[in-house]
Design a protein around this motif. Structure first.
Motif, PDB file in Angstrom:
ATOM      1  N   PHE A 137       1.181  -1.291  -0.074  1.00 56.01           N
ATOM      2  CA  PHE A 137       0.142   0.056   0.489  1.00 56.01           C
ATOM      3  C   PHE A 137       0.887   0.953   0.195  1.00 56.01           C
ATOM      4  CE2 PHE A 137      -1.789   3.507   2.960  1.00 56.01           C
ATOM      5  CZ  PHE A 137      -2.464   4.078   1.157  1.00 56.01           C
ATOM      6  N   TRP A 138       1.339   1.211   0.935  1.00 59.47           N
ATOM      7  CA  TRP A 138       2.376   2.827   0.194  1.00 59.47           C
ATOM      8  C   TRP A 138       3.580   2.485  -0.208  1.00 59.47           C
ATOM      9  CZ3 TRP A 138       0.739   5.290   4.476  1.00 59.47           C
ATOM     10  CH2 TRP A 138       0.300   5.008   5.427  1.00 59.47           C
ATOM     11  N   VAL A 139       3.627   1.111  -0.712  1.00 57.40           N
ATOM     12  CA  VAL A 139       4.570   1.600  -2.308  1.00 57.40           C
ATOM     13  C   VAL A 139       4.250   1.954  -3.442  1.00 57.40           C
ATOM     14  CG1 VAL A 139       6.007   0.195  -3.889  1.00 57.40           C
ATOM     15  CG2 VAL A 139       5.930  -0.529  -1.795  1.00 57.40           C
ATOM     16  N   PHE A 140       2.477   1.663  -3.521  1.00 65.88           N
ATOM     17  CA  PHE A 140       1.619   2.463  -4.459  1.00 65.88           C
ATOM     18  C   PHE A 140       1.443   3.797  -4.005  1.00 65.88           C
ATOM     19  CE2 PHE A 140       0.433  -2.538  -5.202  1.00 65.88           C
ATOM     20  CZ  PHE A 140       0.907  -2.052  -6.711  1.00 65.88           C
ATOM     21  N   ALA A 141       1.981   4.334  -2.986  1.00 65.75           N
ATOM     22  CA  ALA A 141       1.092   5.822  -2.548  1.00 65.75           C
ATOM     23  C   ALA A 141       2.464   6.490  -2.585  1.00 65.75           C
ATOM     24  CB  ALA A 141       0.627   4.997  -0.892  1.00 65.75           C
ATOM     25  N   LEU A 142       3.512   6.006  -2.514  1.00 65.71           N
ATOM     26  CA  LEU A 142       4.511   6.802  -2.417  1.00 65.71           C
ATOM     27  C   LEU A 142       3.937   6.869  -3.770  1.00 65.71           C
ATOM     28  CD1 LEU A 142       7.016   5.481  -0.128  1.00 65.71           C
ATOM     29  CD2 LEU A 142       5.783   7.588  -0.223  1.00 65.71           C
ATOM     30  N   LEU A 143       4.424   5.561  -5.430  1.00 65.60           N
ATOM     31  CA  LEU A 143       4.987   5.908  -6.622  1.00 65.60           C
ATOM     32  C   LEU A 143       3.921   7.139  -7.797  1.00 65.60           C
ATOM     33  CD1 LEU A 143       4.730   2.294  -7.625  1.00 65.60           C
ATOM     34  CD2 LEU A 143       6.787   4.302  -7.652  1.00 65.60           C
ATOM     35  N   GLY A 144       2.216   6.866  -6.946  1.00 64.52           N
ATOM     36  CA  GLY A 144       1.359   8.307  -6.934  1.00 64.52           C
ATOM     37  C   GLY A 144       2.109   9.338  -6.539  1.00 64.52           C
ATOM     38  N   SER A 145       2.246   9.746  -5.537  1.00 61.30           N
ATOM     39  CA  SER A 145       2.936  10.883  -5.074  1.00 61.30           C
ATOM     40  C   SER A 145       4.286  11.212  -6.131  1.00 61.30           C
ATOM     41  CB  SER A 145       3.328  10.969  -3.793  1.00 61.30           C
ATOM     42  OG  SER A 145       2.330  10.547  -2.668  1.00 61.30           O
ATOM     43  N   ALA A 146       5.049  10.469  -6.251  1.00 64.40           N
ATOM     44  CA  ALA A 146       6.622  10.738  -7.303  1.00 64.40           C
ATOM     45  C   ALA A 146       5.363  11.017  -9.049  1.00 64.40           C
ATOM     46  CB  ALA A 146       7.552   9.580  -7.480  1.00 64.40           C
ATOM     47  N   ALA A 147       4.608  10.365  -9.253  1.00 62.03           N
ATOM     48  CA  ALA A 147       4.160  10.046 -11.056  1.00 62.03           C
ATOM     49  C   ALA A 147       3.314  11.847 -10.314  1.00 62.03           C
ATOM     50  CB  ALA A 147       2.634   9.556 -10.713  1.00 62.03           C
ATOM     51  N   ALA A 148       3.193  12.466  -9.867  1.00 60.22           N
ATOM     52  CA  ALA A 148       2.456  13.752  -9.405  1.00 60.22           C
ATOM     53  C   ALA A 148       3.495  14.692  -9.671  1.00 60.22           C
ATOM     54  CB  ALA A 148       1.362  14.229  -8.625  1.00 60.22           C
ATOM     55  N   LEU A 149       4.760  14.418  -8.272  1.00 57.33           N
ATOM     56  CA  LEU A 149       5.968  15.685  -8.642  1.00 57.33           C
ATOM     57  C   LEU A 149       6.535  15.269 -10.007  1.00 57.33           C
ATOM     58  CD1 LEU A 149       6.686  17.513  -6.865  1.00 57.33           C
ATOM     59  CD2 LEU A 149       8.427  15.260  -6.216  1.00 57.33           C
ATOM     60  N   VAL A 150       6.653  14.452 -10.955  1.00 58.80           N
ATOM     61  CA  VAL A 150       6.869  14.288 -11.416  1.00 58.80           C
ATOM     62  C   VAL A 150       6.753  14.808 -12.792  1.00 58.80           C
ATOM     63  CG1 VAL A 150       8.163  12.369 -13.884  1.00 58.80           C
ATOM     64  CG2 VAL A 150       8.761  12.068 -11.200  1.00 58.80           C
ATOM     65  N   PHE A 151       5.177  15.143 -13.147  1.00 58.73           N
ATOM     66  CA  PHE A 151       4.056  15.420 -13.987  1.00 58.73           C
ATOM     67  C   PHE A 151       4.180  17.081 -13.819  1.00 58.73           C
ATOM     68  CE2 PHE A 151       0.356  17.550 -14.418  1.00 58.73           C
ATOM     69  CZ  PHE A 151       0.413  17.587 -16.080  1.00 58.73           C
ATOM     70  N   ALA A 152       4.508  17.345 -12.460  1.00 55.01           N
ATOM     71  CA  ALA A 152       3.787  18.360 -12.374  1.00 55.01           C
ATOM     72  C   ALA A 152       5.540  19.378 -12.894  1.00 55.01           C
ATOM     73  CB  ALA A 152       3.799  19.242 -10.977  1.00 55.01           C
ATOM     74  N   THR A 153       6.744  18.655 -12.643  1.00 60.26           N
ATOM     75  CA  THR A 153       7.669  19.664 -12.761  1.00 60.26           C
ATOM     76  C   THR A 153       7.766  19.851 -14.149  1.00 60.26           C
ATOM     77  OG1 THR A 153       8.747  17.331 -12.547  1.00 60.26           O
ATOM     78  CG2 THR A 153       8.782  18.898 -10.580  1.00 60.26           C
ATOM     79  N   VAL A 154       8.092  18.737 -15.064  1.00 63.91           N
ATOM     80  CA  VAL A 154       8.326  18.131 -15.833  1.00 63.91           C
ATOM     81  C   VAL A 154       7.440  19.092 -16.941  1.00 63.91           C
ATOM     82  CG1 VAL A 154       7.768  16.444 -18.655  1.00 63.91           C
ATOM     83  CG2 VAL A 154       8.888  16.130 -16.155  1.00 63.91           C
ATOM     84  N   GLN A 155       5.842  19.497 -16.744  1.00 60.34           N
ATOM     85  CA  GLN A 155       5.167  19.909 -17.576  1.00 60.34           C
ATOM     86  C   GLN A 155       5.587  21.592 -17.125  1.00 60.34           C
ATOM     87  OE1 GLN A 155       0.447  20.584 -16.122  1.00 60.34           O
ATOM     88  NE2 GLN A 155       0.284  19.325 -19.081  1.00 60.34           N
ATOM     89  N   ASN A 156       5.909  22.043 -16.020  1.00 60.20           N
ATOM     90  CA  ASN A 156       6.601  23.497 -16.011  1.00 60.20           C
ATOM     91  C   ASN A 156       7.687  23.736 -16.777  1.00 60.20           C
ATOM     92  OD1 ASN A 156       4.770  23.080 -13.846  1.00 60.20           O
ATOM     93  ND2 ASN A 156       6.250  23.532 -11.860  1.00 60.20           N
ATOM     94  N   GLY A 157       8.501  23.075 -16.878  1.00 57.52           N
ATOM     95  CA  GLY A 157       9.289  22.965 -18.328  1.00 57.52           C
ATOM     96  C   GLY A 157      11.018  22.501 -17.485  1.00 57.52           C
ATOM     97  N   THR A 158      11.342  22.868 -16.202  1.00 56.90           N
ATOM     98  CA  THR A 158      12.071  23.077 -15.862  1.00 56.90           C
ATOM     99  C   THR A 158      12.233  21.667 -14.690  1.00 56.90           C
ATOM    100  OG1 THR A 158      12.370  24.833 -15.795  1.00 56.90           O
ATOM    101  CG2 THR A 158      13.773  23.930 -13.916  1.00 56.90           C
ATOM    102  N   PRO A 159      12.610  20.641 -14.905  1.00 61.19           N
ATOM    103  CA  PRO A 159      12.713  19.112 -13.945  1.00 61.19           C
ATOM    104  C   PRO A 159      13.164  19.505 -12.409  1.00 61.19           C
ATOM    105  CG  PRO A 159      13.343  18.403 -15.783  1.00 61.19           C
ATOM    106  CD  PRO A 159      13.703  19.992 -16.217  1.00 61.19           C
ATOM    107  N   GLY A 160      12.896  18.625 -11.879  1.00 61.98           N
ATOM    108  CA  GLY A 160      12.868  19.107 -10.619  1.00 61.98           C
ATOM    109  C   GLY A 160      12.498  20.459  -9.662  1.00 61.98           C
TER     110      GLY A 160
END
Length: 324
Positions: A137-160
């Motif tokens: 459960f915690w693995v998938f929850a963390l993966l979901g958080s990471a996916a949203a974080l990566v999406f937000a940074t990539v779409q902003n044009g500046t990874p990280g």
């Protein structure tokens, strides 16, 4: 509904789950218009601070009228404290944070980040009820958080790099998750619509003060379309939608009902594309799918634990006056 109705009996599990999912879906449909309509209200001339606070004030007036007409018994001191948690999360936190976020980010972008809400709600339920889910459960929850974080940074044009709007959206997710979990538990004691009504009334003095300050700083002069969007945010997103959502969580099981939120990002992106003709590109679609899949796996894993205690009887709509 009678106390011994099959909807809330332990042996009425199938009917109970169907009812919980149905009410939950109705609430999610109501909430799915929140971000797009917030964008409309902002574009029509209303300030984010005014939208986030005034919608709660209008909803509190509606709540107070309903509570008075139906003669509801006041919550206990302990319940008032728990209602404060609900108020901080869904009456103040989520509306204000999303209103500010929508000033600088597309509604479709916000819908993807808000896709974290199902998993976040499940985490809040786990922490609140002291259950012990599996490690997956915690693995998938963390993966979901990471996916949203990566999406937000990539779409902003500046990874990280995260924009303030992304931080506001993540904060809104945490606030709503806590408010949903505590509100779902309270709904089993007070009733679904009673819970959001009392929370709105409790928060009304503070939200009224913020509304006045926002109105003085930026007088609320807006287009008719903006006022219609604001009316929806106040009457539906802030009030009526919670009737269905908290009812669904109260029937439960809470973690399974929270899965219904997984359709909200898809709905939000659809409304954004339809209303604003936003360019919903491949990155947005893939980001939304990644967040939805990870959140779904997290909530499904959480749901494999024992079924929670059946819902108590919904609080009556009318409390008879005391006899002398």
């Amino acid at each position: 509904m009678k106390e011994h109705s099959s909807v809330i009996r332990p042996n009425g599990t199938l009917l109970s789950r169907a009812a919980g999912a149905g009410w939950g879906l109705l609430g999610v449909v109501a909430f799915s218009f929140t971000l797009p309509f917030t964008r409309i209200a902002l574009g029509g001339g209303l300030s984010p601070l005014f939208i986030g606070s005034a919608r709660a004030v209008v909803a509190a007036v509606l709540a107070a009228v309903v509570l008075l007409v139906t003669r509801q018994q006041a919550p206990s001191p302990v319940q008032w404290a728990r209602l404060a948690v609900v108020a901080l999360g869904v009456v103040a936190g989520f509306p204000l944070l999303t209103s500010f976020a929508m000033t600088t980010t597309p509604a479709s972008h916000g819908a993807v980040v808000i896709g974290l809400l199902p998993a976040a709600t499940a985490v809040a339920v786990v922490l609140r009820t002291r259950e012990r889910p599996s490690a997956s459960f915690w693995v998938f929850a963390l993966l979901g958080s990471a996916a949203a974080l990566v999406f937000a940074t990539v779409q902003n044009g500046t990874p990280g790099a995260l924009r303030p709007a992304d931080l506001q959206l993540f904060g809104a997710v945490i606030a709503a998750a806590v408010g949903y979990a505590e509100g779902g538990l309270l709904a089993r004691e007070l009733g679904a619509w009673q819970t959001i009504s009392w929370a709105l009334v409790l928060a009304a003095p503070v939200m009224l003060a913020v509304t006045v300050a926002a109105g003085v700083a930026a007088p609320p002069i807006a287009s008719p379309t903006a006022w219609l969007a604001f009316a929806y945010l106040a009457a539906v997103s802030m009030f009526l939608g919670f009737f269905a959502w908290y009812r669904g969580l109260a029937i439960g099981p809470m973690a399974q009902v929270s899965q219904i939120q997984l359709v909200q990002p898809v709905m939000g992106i659809t409304w954004a594309a339809f209303l604003f003709h936003e360019d919903v590109g491949v990155a947005t679609v893939l980001g939304g799918l990644a967040v939805v899949v990870c959140a779904g796996l997290a909530v499904r894993t959480r749901s494999s634990s024992p079924t929670p205690t059946p819902t108590r009887q919904e609080a009556p709509c009318v409390t008879p006056p005391a006899t002398s």
